[in-house]
Design a protein around this motif. Structure first.
Motif, PDB file in Angstrom:
ATOM      1  N   UNK A 265       0.821  -1.217   0.000  1.00  0.00           N
ATOM      2  CA  UNK A 265       0.000   0.000   0.000  1.00  0.00           C
ATOM      3  C   UNK A 265       0.856   1.268   0.000  1.00  0.00           C
ATOM      4  N   UNK A 266       2.097   1.145   0.465  1.00  0.00           N
ATOM      5  CA  UNK A 266       2.997   2.303   0.467  1.00  0.00           C
ATOM      6  C   UNK A 266       3.272   2.809  -0.950  1.00  0.00           C
ATOM      7  N   UNK A 267       3.047   1.945  -1.946  1.00  0.00           N
ATOM      8  CA  UNK A 267       3.305   2.351  -3.335  1.00  0.00           C
ATOM      9  C   UNK A 267       2.207   3.259  -3.899  1.00  0.00           C
ATOM     10  N   UNK A 268       1.087   3.361  -3.205  1.00  0.00           N
ATOM     11  CA  UNK A 268       0.006   4.225  -3.698  1.00  0.00           C
ATOM     12  C   UNK A 268       0.319   5.663  -3.304  1.00  0.00           C
ATOM     13  N   UNK A 269       0.394   6.576  -4.298  1.00  0.00           N
ATOM     14  CA  UNK A 269       0.711   7.963  -3.966  1.00  0.00           C
ATOM     15  C   UNK A 269      -0.299   8.524  -2.956  1.00  0.00           C
ATOM     16  N   UNK A 270       0.196   9.235  -1.960  1.00  0.00           N
ATOM     17  CA  UNK A 270      -0.687   9.840  -0.972  1.00  0.00           C
ATOM     18  C   UNK A 270      -0.873   8.981   0.268  1.00  0.00           C
ATOM     19  N   UNK A 271      -0.355   7.762   0.262  1.00  0.00           N
ATOM     20  CA  UNK A 271      -0.493   6.892   1.428  1.00  0.00           C
ATOM     21  C   UNK A 271       0.840   6.739   2.144  1.00  0.00           C
ATOM     22  N   UNK A 272       0.893   7.180   3.383  1.00  0.00           N
ATOM     23  CA  UNK A 272       2.066   6.950   4.222  1.00  0.00           C
ATOM     24  C   UNK A 272       1.684   5.971   5.316  1.00  0.00           C
ATOM     25  N   UNK A 273       2.644   5.614   6.170  1.00  0.00           N
ATOM     26  CA  UNK A 273       2.390   4.634   7.224  1.00  0.00           C
ATOM     27  C   UNK A 273       1.202   5.009   8.118  1.00  0.00           C
ATOM     28  N   UNK A 274       1.072   6.308   8.450  1.00  0.00           N
ATOM     29  CA  UNK A 274      -0.004   6.709   9.381  1.00  0.00           C
ATOM     30  C   UNK A 274      -1.375   6.438   8.774  1.00  0.00           C
ATOM     31  N   UNK A 275      -1.548   6.850   7.518  1.00  0.00           N
ATOM     32  CA  UNK A 275      -2.840   6.660   6.845  1.00  0.00           C
ATOM     33  C   UNK A 275      -3.138   5.168   6.683  1.00  0.00           C
ATOM     34  N   UNK A 276      -2.112   4.409   6.328  1.00  0.00           N
ATOM     35  CA  UNK A 276      -2.318   2.964   6.128  1.00  0.00           C
ATOM     36  C   UNK A 276      -2.770   2.323   7.436  1.00  0.00           C
ATOM     37  N   UNK A 277      -2.138   2.770   8.525  1.00  0.00           N
ATOM     38  CA  UNK A 277      -2.502   2.315   9.865  1.00  0.00           C
ATOM     39  C   UNK A 277      -4.001   2.586  10.133  1.00  0.00           C
TER      40      UNK A 277
ATOM     41  N   UNK B 216      -6.809   8.543  -4.189  1.00  0.00           N
ATOM     42  CA  UNK B 216      -6.331   7.177  -3.974  1.00  0.00           C
ATOM     43  C   UNK B 216      -6.785   6.271  -5.121  1.00  0.00           C
ATOM     44  N   UNK B 217      -8.040   6.437  -5.552  1.00  0.00           N
ATOM     45  CA  UNK B 217      -8.548   5.615  -6.658  1.00  0.00           C
ATOM     46  C   UNK B 217      -7.761   5.881  -7.943  1.00  0.00           C
ATOM     47  N   UNK B 218      -7.473   7.160  -8.209  1.00  0.00           N
ATOM     48  CA  UNK B 218      -6.680   7.497  -9.403  1.00  0.00           C
ATOM     49  C   UNK B 218      -5.302   6.856  -9.305  1.00  0.00           C
ATOM     50  N   UNK B 219      -4.711   6.944  -8.115  1.00  0.00           N
ATOM     51  CA  UNK B 219      -3.378   6.364  -7.909  1.00  0.00           C
ATOM     52  C   UNK B 219      -3.373   4.866  -8.181  1.00  0.00           C
ATOM     53  N   UNK B 220      -4.410   4.196  -7.751  1.00  0.00           N
ATOM     54  CA  UNK B 220      -4.502   2.739  -7.951  1.00  0.00           C
ATOM     55  C   UNK B 220      -4.675   2.436  -9.442  1.00  0.00           C
TER      56      UNK B 220
END
Ligand code: DGT
Ligand code: CA
Ligand code: CA
Ligand code: ZN
Length: 594
Positions: free
Chosen positions: A94-106, A143-147
Motif C-alpha cells: 500500500x505504500x506504493x500508492x501515492x498519498x499513502x504513508x504509514x499513518x494513513x495505512x494504519x 487514492x482511486x486514481x493512484x490505484x
C-alpha cells in the motif's frame, strides 16, 4: 554493504515500525540514525566501527550502533528480517500508492480492515474511506486514481531497470559456445524511456542448448512459450522477455526487424517495395516472382548480403540510422538526404550539474560526490542542493547555503580532486514565480537551477506565467525538470511548454534534460525542434548519491533520441568554456540586479 544501503534499511525500519503503530520516538530514532549515517564519510565510518565508537556520533545511540555494526559485518540484520516477516505484505504494498504513508495505512487498517490494494479499492468505491477522519472525498478520489494509474502503468518498466536485467543476459548468451552473436533489440535498444518487454536476438550454430539456457535463467516466474528457435519468459519482477534464434547470415535482418520501432519498420518496408524489394525479418529479397519472402530469403542466392545494419541501410540507399532514432519520425528522409545529426555520445560529457549532497536530501557528502565525479574522469561537478522552501527535502537556509559555498571554494583550493566543483543551488520557484532567495545570495553562486517543487495543481496559465517569470530572473541559469513528471507514476503539471521554451531561448537560459531514469524531463520529443531554434540542453543527473551520477547514461539515450549533437549540450563543453559562460552570466546578473 555501503553506508547508503545501511541508511536505506534504517529508514525502512522506521517506516515499518510506523506501519505497526510503534512509539513515534522509536520511529524518529531510526530516521535520525539514517541521516547521521549518511553524513559520515565512508572512511570515517569504517574507523568508528572498528574502534567501537559509533555510538559517540550524534544521532546514533547504543542500540543503533549495535545494529549498524551487525549490518556492516554480516550484511544482514536479524531484527529487520523479523520485523519484515511480522507485517502483512499487502500493507507494505500500500505504500506504493501515492498519498499513502504509514499513518494513513494504519488508520485504514485499524478502522476499515484494509490489508491490500484490492480491499482499499473496494473501500474507496463504497465511499467508506471518505468518511474516515483525515481522509475526505478528495483523498478518496486521489487514492482511486493512484490505484488506476498503477495498474495502467504496471505493465511497462523503466529503461534503467530493464537495462540492468538485460545486461547480464546478453553477456551470458554471448558466452555460450553455440552463440556467434547476441544483442538486446526492441525498445531497450532504441533507448526508449520505458520498456514493455525485452527482446533478445541470437545467432547460433545449435539452437536447443540456447533455449534451455534461457528458460532456466534465475528469477524466472513462468515460461510462457517454448519452441525450437524461440522462447518467452516472465521474471518475478513482472518483466517479460522474448528470445529468437536465427542462423548467422539472417542475424542482421532479424536484429533490425526486432529493434523496430514498428513505424520505422513499416516505412522502411514501403521504401524497399518502391525499389522492387521486400524487407522482412528474414532478409531483403526481390519483390517480384514466386514464393513468400521467407522462402526466398532462405535461398542464399536471392538474398542481399548484409554483414551489419550499415549494409542493410546502404542497400536501400540510406546512411546508417542509429537505433535511438528509429521511431518513424522522419529519420528515413533525413538518412536519405545525408542529414542525420552526429549524435552526442556518453564519452562526450565532461561533467554534470544539478547534484545533491547530505546538506539537503542527498545520501553522500560533498567530498564523496566529488571523489565519485573524479573517478568518472569528469572535469567538473555542479552541486545544487535544495533551497529553503523545500523543507521536506531539508532545504538550505541562507546561512547553510553560504557555508556550503565556502566549503566548495575551500575544496577547490585544496586541490584534493582534479574535478572542479561549481557551487549552485536547486532554487524553488515559488508559487508566484519568485525565486527562493534574495538576489544578493543568488549572485554569490556559480549557477542556479530553478525548479517547481510545490503547488503542482495550478492551472496552465498560472503555471506557465510562474515558470516564465523564474526564467526571466537574471540569476537563473537553468530550468530544472520542466514538467515534474515521474514516469509510470505521475503526470507532469500543466504548462505551455512552447512558451517556456521561447522564454528560455530569449533569456539565454538552459533547460535541463533531467537524466534521473524516473524523470527524463524535458521529454526527448520536444528537444529536436527546440535545440534547432537555439535552446541549450544540459544533461543533469539530479544525483542524490554517488551511484546517481551514472544516470547521465539515461539522459544520453534521450538526447540521442532527440537527435542532439554535442554542440547542443552544455556539459559536453570543456571546463574553461563552461566556467567562462557561467561567469559571464553571474556578471550580467549582478549588473541587472543592482
Ligand atoms: P515495447 O516492448 O512495447 O517497449 O516495444 P518494442 O518496440 O520492443 O516492441 P515489441 O517487443 O512488441 O516488438 C519488438 C519489435 O519487433 C518492434 O519494435 C518492431 C517489431 N515488430 C513487432 N511486431 C511488429 C509488427 O506487427 N509489424 C512490424 N512491422 N514490426 C513489428
Ligand atoms: Ca520489446
Ligand atoms: Ca517483444
Ligand atoms: Zn528537483
Amino acid at each position: 554493504m555501503t553506508k547508503n544501503e545501511m541508511a536505506d534499511i534504517l529508514n525502512e525500519i522506521g517506516t515499518l515500525l510506523e506501519l505497526k503503530g510503534e512509539n513515534p520516538f522509536k520511529v524518529r530514532a531510526y530516521q535520525a540514525g539514517a541521516r547521521a549515517l549518511e553524513a559520515i564519510e565512508e572512511a570515517d565510518l569504517n574507523r568508528l566501527i572498528a574502534s567501537d565508537e559509533l555510538q559517540t556520533v550524534k544521532g546514533i545511540g547504543e542500540a543503533l550502533a549495535q545494529k549498524i555494526g551487525e549490518l556492516h559485518t554480516t550484511g544482514r540484520l536479524e531484527f529487520f528480517e523479523k520485523l519484515k516477516a511480522s507485517i502483512e505484505p499487502g500493507l507494505v504494498e500500500l505504500l506504493q500508492i501515492p498519498g499513502l504513508g504509514p499513518k494513513k495505512i494504519r488508520a485504514l487498517h485499524d478502522q476499515l480492515g484494509v490489508t491490500s490494494i484490492a480491499l482499499l479499492t473496494t473501500a474507496c468505491q463504497e465511499g467508506r474511506v471518505a468518511d474516515l477522519a483525515g481522509f475526505g472525498e478528495k483523498t478518496q478520489e486521489k487514492l482511486l486514481t493512484g490505484i488506476k494509474n498503477r495498474e495502467a502503468y504496471g505493465r511497462r518498466h523503466l529503461w534503467w531497470e530493464a537495462a540492468e536485467s538485460a545486461g547480464p543476459i546478453v553477456q551470458g548468451l554471448r558466452a555460450l559456445p553455440q552463440v556467434t552473436r547476441a544483442e538486446a533489440a526492441g525498445s531497450l535498444r532504441r533507448g526508449l524511456e520505458t520498456v514493455g518487454d525485452l527482446d533478445f536476438i541470437v545467432a547460433a550454430t545449435d539452437v536447443a542448448p540456447v533455449v534451455e539456457w534461457f528458460v532456466a535463467l534465475p528469477g524466472i516466474k513462468e515460461v510462457t512459450a517454448k519452441g525450437e528457435t524461440k522462447a518467452s519468459v516472465r521474471f518475478e519482477s513482472g518483466l517479460q522477455a522474448d528470445l529468437r534464434i536465427v542462423p548467422d547470415d539472417q542475424f542482421v535482418f532479424a536484429l533490425h526487424h526486432f529493434t523496430g520501432s514498428k513505424d520505422h519498420n513499416v516505412q522502411l518496408r514501403q521504401r524497399a517495395l518502391a525499389r522492387g524489394l521486400s524487407l522482412s525479418e528474414w532478409g531483403l529479397v526481390s519483390a517480384a516472382g514466386e514464393g513468400t519472402a521467407k522462402q526466398k530469403a532462405e535461398d542464399k542466392s536471392q538474398r542481399t548480403k548484409a554483414a551489419s545494419e550499415k549494409d542493410l541501410f546502404a542497400a536501400l540507399g540510406l546512411h546508417f540510422i542509429p537505433p535511438e532514432m528509429r521511431e518513424g519520425l522522419g529519420e528515413i528522409e533525413a538518412a536519405e538526404r545525408g542529414a542525420l545529426p552526429r549524435l552526442i555520445e556518453a564519452t562526450d560529457l565532461r561533467g554534470a550539474f544539478h547534484n545533491h549532497t547530505t546538506a539537503s536530501d542527498g545520501g553522500n557528502t560533498l567530498a564523496e560526490m566529488t571523489a565519485a565525479a573524479d573517478a568518472l574522469g569528469w572535469e567538473y561537478l555542479g552541486i545544487a542542493d535544495h533551497s529553503k522552501s523545500s523543507f521536506q527535502a531539508n532545504g538550505l537556509s541562507e546561512e547553510r547555503l553560504l557555508k556550503q559555498v565556502a566549503d566548495i571554494r575551500a575544496l577547490n583550493a585544496s586541490k584534493r580532486f582534479k574535478t572542479q566543483v561549481f557551487a549552485g543551488v536547486e532554487c524553488d520557484i515559488l508559487a508566484d514565480g519568485r525565486l527562493d532567495y534574495a538576489n544578493e545570495i543568488l549572485t554569490q553562486l556559480d549557477y542556479i537551477v530553478a525548479s517547481v517543487h510545490n503547488a503542482f495543481a495550478q492551472d496552465e496559465v498560472t503555471m506557465t506565467a510562474r515558470i516564465v517569470r523564474a526564467i526571466e530572473h537574471p540569476a537563473t541559469t537553468m530550468l530544472g525538470h520542466a514538467t515534474g513528471r515521474l514516469l509510470l507514476r505521475r503526470e507532469g503539471y500543466k504548462v505551455d511548454l512552447g512558451r517556456v521554451i521561447d522564454a528560455a531561448i530569449a533569456n539565454d537560459v538552459i533547460i535541463e534534460l533531467n537524466a534521473n531514469p524516473w524523470r527524463l524531463d524535458l521529454d526527448w520529443r520536444h528537444w529536436h525542434k527546440a535545440a534547432e531554434r537555439g535552446l541549450m540542453c544540459s544533461i543533469n543527473p539530479d544525483a542524490h548519491e554517488t551511484a546517481g551520477l551514472s544516470h547521465v547514461r539515461a539522459g544520453i539515450n534521450a538526447a540521442r533520441k532527440a537527435g542532439l549533437t554535442k554542440e547542443q549540450v552544455f556539459n559536453a563543453r570543456p571546463l574553461v568554456k563552461v566556467r567562462e559562460w557561467l561567469e559571464g552570466r553571474v556578471r550580467r546578473a549582478a549588473q541587472t540586479v543592482q
